[in-house]
Scaffold this active site. Structure first.
Site, short mmCIF file in Angstrom:
data_model
loop_
_atom_site.label_atom_id
_atom_site.label_comp_id
_atom_site.label_asym_id
_atom_site.label_seq_id
_atom_site.Cartn_x
_atom_site.Cartn_y
_atom_site.Cartn_z
N ASP A 201 -25.90 12.71 14.46
CA ASP A 201 -25.42 11.56 15.22
C ASP A 201 -24.24 10.98 14.43
O ASP A 201 -24.43 10.32 13.41
CB ASP A 201 -26.57 10.55 15.36
CG ASP A 201 -26.10 9.19 15.87
OD1 ASP A 201 -24.88 8.98 16.02
OD2 ASP A 201 -26.97 8.34 16.12
N LYS A 227 -16.32 3.79 19.67
CA LYS A 227 -16.47 3.40 18.26
C LYS A 227 -15.33 3.96 17.41
O LYS A 227 -15.22 3.67 16.23
CB LYS A 227 -17.81 3.89 17.72
CG LYS A 227 -18.97 3.18 18.41
CD LYS A 227 -20.24 3.32 17.67
CE LYS A 227 -21.44 3.01 18.53
NZ LYS A 227 -21.90 1.63 18.40
N CYS A 365 -30.64 -1.99 17.28
CA CYS A 365 -31.22 -0.80 17.94
C CYS A 365 -31.86 0.13 16.92
O CYS A 365 -31.79 1.36 17.05
CB CYS A 365 -30.19 -0.04 18.76
SG CYS A 365 -29.54 -0.99 20.12
N1 PMP Z 1 -26.12 6.13 17.04
C1 PMP Z 1 -25.63 5.21 16.20
C2 PMP Z 1 -25.77 5.39 14.73
C3 PMP Z 1 -24.99 4.09 16.72
O1 PMP Z 1 -24.49 3.17 15.90
C4 PMP Z 1 -24.88 3.94 18.13
C5 PMP Z 1 -24.23 2.72 18.74
N2 PMP Z 1 -24.61 1.51 18.15
C6 PMP Z 1 -25.40 4.94 18.94
C7 PMP Z 1 -26.01 6.02 18.36
C8 PMP Z 1 -25.29 4.87 20.43
O2 PMP Z 1 -23.97 4.95 20.82
P1 PMP Z 1 -23.55 4.65 22.33
O3 PMP Z 1 -24.16 3.34 22.68
O4 PMP Z 1 -22.07 4.61 22.29
O5 PMP Z 1 -24.08 5.77 23.16
#
Ligand code: PMP
Length: 407
Positions: A201, A227, A365
């Site tokens: 990821d 991001k 999250c």
């Molecule tokens: N993995 C990580 C480490 C993240 O920081 C994030 C976004 N906060 C995500 C996954 C999910 O990304 P997205 O919401 O753009 O799908």
């Protein structure tokens, strides 16, 4: 290679130059989403103003132009992460969808009871829940690599957990909640020794340095456009050709087919097999513009600047007994996760916002790692290369004000 001029860089980001709550904006929520340079805004604008058309289908000039730019964007992403082939770049909505795609298209038809999926305790929910669902669907077991109190991955436990039952290891390259940079090259090496595949990821790694999927040797790599200074709603899944070839489609509909009849359907070639429906054309073009924008810099220089901001922050935090730092990994990205003793993170966030300072508060999250640290959440300031030392000072001045209200 352009030289590093922070004031010039900041001119490229119009959103930074505004007042929020009567104060000049200090944007320190870059781990949630990054701001977009004019080059990206212009690319998206120009696409809609000049060439908007559906891709791969029209027999007309605009459709041809849109298709070319859309596919050129894929090539840009290929070069960005040094993927061997352009067809290994699958457009998705973001990291979340990329991970779900692997879970369902790679895991669902092939994982069996007794198989194991390894993730870590510091994962974002988007790298936890898809595997829980897959485990329910297939009978495979989800196992969790523990994280030390200093927020580093327990690599000894990882080695012990690995076995020939491990089908997939899915770990975060850089933790959004703690800033930890994981030793992903070593993780891939050990996983491959037992025949497991590895998904990384990369949502929080691609904003800070150039990732090379061939050096990492990973099987899948996921990241989000928004991001990495590109638009929302566009993301990337890189996968090795031989795995993508074996995998079932993820969603079904137009574009992913070769031939449809009521007696049966054959699927399109890579990457289109995984791109059902009209894609986010403007998003792909905008993401390529973001990558092109970054290419004018020496990213090592940008990273060094971010690390200076982090060091200044940690120095200030270390001198303040009322600040509890969450996450002390040796190798870390420019993420400052902390608690102000005696104050709820949400209250700190609100008071900082009143001073024009944007941070994120809460569990980020990543509830399981918050549970491990026995905290409801943190305040998180996360830096991008357009942030300044002056903004670090503003943050700490803001925290002093929080103390007078909250403590
Ligand atoms: N993995 C990580 C480490 C993240 O920081 C994030 C976004 N906060 C995500 C996954 C999910 O990304 P997205 O919401 O753009 O799908």
């Amino acid at each position: 290679m352009g030289s590093f001029d922070i004031e010039r860089i900041r001119q490229d980001f119009p959103i930074l130059h505004q007042q929020v709550n009567g104060k000049p904006l200090v944007y320190l929520d870059n781990a949630a989403t990054t701001q977009k340079p004019v080059a990206v805004l212009d690319a998206v604008n120009r696409y809609y103003r000049e060439i908007n058309s559906n891709v791969h289908r029209g027999a007309h000039r605009l459709s041809d132009l849109a298709t070319r730019e859309f596919e050129a964007a894929r090539d840009t992403v290929q070069r960005f992460i040094n993927a061997p082939h352009s067809h290994e770049i699958i457009w998705t909505r973001g990291t979340t969808e990329s991970i779900n795609l692997v879970a369902q298209a790679f895991g669902r038809n092939s994982f069996r009871p007794g198989d194991e999926i390894l993730i870590s305790a510091m994962e974002h929910h988007s790298n936890i829940v898809p595997w829980q669902i897959l485990a329910q669907q297939t009978g495979a077991q989800l196992k969790v690599i523990p994280v030390h109190a200093d927020a580093e991955l327990d690599m000894e436990a990882f080695s012990r957990l690995l076995s020939e039952r491990t089908r997939l290891v899915s770990v975060v390259h850089v933790s959004n909640a703690l800033g930890t940079v994981n030793p992903v090259r070593e993780i891939v090496r050990q996983a491959h020794e037992v025949g497991a595949r590895v998904l990384l990821d990369g949502a929080q790694a691609t904003p800070h340095w150039n990732v090379d999927v061939q050096t990492l040797d990973c099987d899948f790599y996921a990241f989000s456009g928004h991001k990495v200074f590109g638009p929302t709603g566009i993301g990337v899944l890189y996968g090795r050709t031989e795995l993508l070839e074996q995998m079932a489609p993820y969603q079904a509909g137009g574009e992913m087919i070769e031939k449809v009849s009521f007696s049966g359907t054959t699927y399109n070639t890579l990457p289109y097999k995984f791109e059902a429906g009209t894609p986010h054309i403007a998003g792909a073009i905008g993401l390529a513009a973001a990558i092109d924008y970054l290419a004018q810099f020496d990213r090592e220089q940008l990273l060094a600047h971010e690390q200076r901001l982090l060091e200044a922050t940690l120095e200030r935090a270390g001198a303040d007994p009322q600040i509890q730092l969450i996450g002390r990994a040796r190798d870390r990205a420019s993420v400052f996760s902390f608690l102000l003793e005696g104050a709820h993170p949400n209250d700190v966030g609100t008071l900082l916002d009143q001073q024009g300072i944007a941070v994120r508060t809460g569990h980020h999250c990543a509830m399981p790692i918050m549970d491990q640290f026995n905290i409801p959440g943190t305040v998180r300031a996360s830096f991008a290369f357009y942030n300044t030392l002056d903004e670090v000072e503003r943050l700490f001045a803001g925290l002093e004000k929080c103390k007078t209200f909250l403590l």
